[in-house]
Design a protein around this motif. Structure first.
Motif, PDB file in Angstrom:
ATOM      1  N   LYS A 151      36.105 -72.344  53.380  1.00 11.21           N
ATOM      2  CA  LYS A 151      36.746 -72.763  52.501  1.00 11.21           C
ATOM      3  C   LYS A 151      36.246 -73.735  51.598  1.00 11.21           C
ATOM      4  CE  LYS A 151      40.300 -71.115  54.988  1.00 11.21           C
ATOM      5  NZ  LYS A 151      40.643 -69.850  54.613  1.00 11.21           N
ATOM      6  N   PRO A 152      36.502 -73.755  50.206  1.00  9.13           N
ATOM      7  CA  PRO A 152      35.914 -74.541  48.945  1.00  9.13           C
ATOM      8  C   PRO A 152      36.200 -76.166  49.286  1.00  9.13           C
ATOM      9  CG  PRO A 152      38.148 -73.674  48.334  1.00  9.13           C
ATOM     10  CD  PRO A 152      37.726 -72.937  49.693  1.00  9.13           C
ATOM     11  N   SER A 153      35.316 -76.892  49.157  1.00  5.92           N
ATOM     12  CA  SER A 153      35.569 -78.455  49.240  1.00  5.92           C
ATOM     13  C   SER A 153      35.247 -78.907  47.701  1.00  5.92           C
ATOM     14  CB  SER A 153      34.496 -78.895  50.214  1.00  5.92           C
ATOM     15  OG  SER A 153      33.422 -78.631  50.006  1.00  5.92           O
ATOM     16  N   GLY A 154      36.111 -80.006  47.603  1.00  6.20           N
ATOM     17  CA  GLY A 154      35.912 -80.562  46.262  1.00  6.20           C
ATOM     18  C   GLY A 154      36.482 -79.884  45.175  1.00  6.20           C
ATOM     19  N   TRP A 155      36.318 -80.236  43.898  1.00  2.00           N
ATOM     20  CA  TRP A 155      37.040 -79.654  42.818  1.00  2.00           C
ATOM     21  C   TRP A 155      36.555 -78.251  42.412  1.00  2.00           C
ATOM     22  CZ3 TRP A 155      33.741 -78.431  38.716  1.00  2.00           C
ATOM     23  CH2 TRP A 155      32.611 -79.289  38.710  1.00  2.00           C
ATOM     24  N   HIS A 156      35.110 -78.130  42.641  1.00  2.00           N
ATOM     25  CA  HIS A 156      34.633 -76.856  42.141  1.00  2.00           C
ATOM     26  C   HIS A 156      34.929 -75.532  42.901  1.00  2.00           C
ATOM     27  CE1 HIS A 156      31.688 -74.032  40.950  1.00  2.00           C
ATOM     28  NE2 HIS A 156      31.374 -74.810  40.080  1.00  2.00           N
ATOM     29  N   GLY A 157      35.926 -74.684  42.046  1.00  2.00           N
ATOM     30  CA  GLY A 157      36.743 -73.514  42.531  1.00  2.00           C
ATOM     31  C   GLY A 157      37.500 -73.930  43.633  1.00  2.00           C
ATOM     32  N   GLY A 158      38.151 -75.142  43.677  1.00  5.34           N
ATOM     33  CA  GLY A 158      38.793 -75.598  44.943  1.00  5.34           C
ATOM     34  C   GLY A 158      40.314 -75.096  44.971  1.00  5.34           C
ATOM     35  N   THR A 159      40.987 -74.276  43.875  1.00  7.55           N
ATOM     36  CA  THR A 159      42.286 -74.180  43.650  1.00  7.55           C
ATOM     37  C   THR A 159      42.234 -72.686  43.597  1.00  7.55           C
ATOM     38  OG1 THR A 159      43.025 -76.092  42.657  1.00  7.55           O
ATOM     39  CG2 THR A 159      44.352 -74.298  42.628  1.00  7.55           C
ATOM     40  N   ALA A 160      43.147 -72.166  44.432  1.00 10.90           N
ATOM     41  CA  ALA A 160      43.494 -70.588  44.567  1.00 10.90           C
ATOM     42  C   ALA A 160      44.894 -70.625  44.334  1.00 10.90           C
ATOM     43  CB  ALA A 160      42.922 -69.654  45.915  1.00 10.90           C
TER      44      ALA A 160
END
Length: 225
Positions: A151-160
């Motif tokens: 899973k992504p963490s933080g703002w970088h690419g964090g939203t799907a």
């Protein structure tokens, strides 16, 4: 935490070569350009704005570009001295919001924003696109992300997002009229020589029901009256 602006300011000078100068970047760039060529066929560049234009990679399709990073805009200005370039950050469009466009595009931006800012940004873009105009944006697929243990963490690419998410965030100002999936295949895990061979098949899958499981979705929204 490092801000989005600082992150891209530091990347600006090498962004084109490091992100799109390799076979993976060219693969992605070609898929995005094919979609834009189809969906913007009836819209001249003079009537379009590219939001989050960065170094100007997609300014072939728009005469106006806006980006939060001053350093990225410097690179874009050197490549496209005839373009109108504006420093602005979604959802605050500043002087970029003074005009009305037939089309707006926004790539590799919404994935860095939280859902509240995305909703605000969609309302802001609705204010600069004329009724019947279109907004083309990309975002990672939540269907694909649900299959990935990392899973992504933080703002970088964090939203799907899913299609239902986009429709809800867009509200009554926008209607979804198109969706394409891109990067169905794990291209980064395949040898470079195989990547160009899969691009056409990837595009076909992106138009099919399996496209929901592509890594990214590109949406075409129509501005409602």
């Amino acid at each position: 935490m490092q801000s989005i602006h600082d992150y891209y300011d530091k990347l600006a000078q090498d962004y084109d070569s490091k992100r799109f100068g390799n076979s993976y970047g060219r693969y992605l760039d070609r898929q995005e350009r094919d979609i834009l060529s189809a969906w913007l066929a009836a819209v001249p560049p003079e009537a379009a704005i590219d939001l989050g234009c960065g170094t100007g990679r997609l300014l072939d399709f728009a005469m106006t570009g806006a980006d939060a990073s001053a350093e990225m805009l410097k690179v874009a200005a050197a490549k496209f001295p005839d373009r109108r370039l504006i420093q602005a950050s979604l959802p605050d469009l500043g002087v970029a919001g003074d005009s009305r466009y037939r089309a707006a595009t926004c790539f590799h931006v919404f994935m860095h924003l939280d859902k509240t800012v995305i909703e605000q940004s969609l309302r802001a873009v609705a204010g600069i696109v004329a009724a019947g105009g279109i907004f083309i944006l990309d975002i990672p697929s939540q269907h694909r992300r649900a299959l990935n243990w990392r899973k992504p963490s933080g703002w970088h690419g964090g939203t799907a997002a899913t299609r239902a998410d986009i429709a809800a965030w867009a509200g009554p100002a926008w209607r979804i009229v198109g969706r394409r999936g891109i990067l169905f295949f794990p291209i980064h895990r395949l040898p470079a020589f195989a990547r160009p061979l899969l691009r056409r098949l990837d595009a076909l899958i992106g138009r099919s029901p399996l496209g929901r499981y592509a890594s990214y979705h590109v949406y075409q929204l129509e501005r409602q009256a």
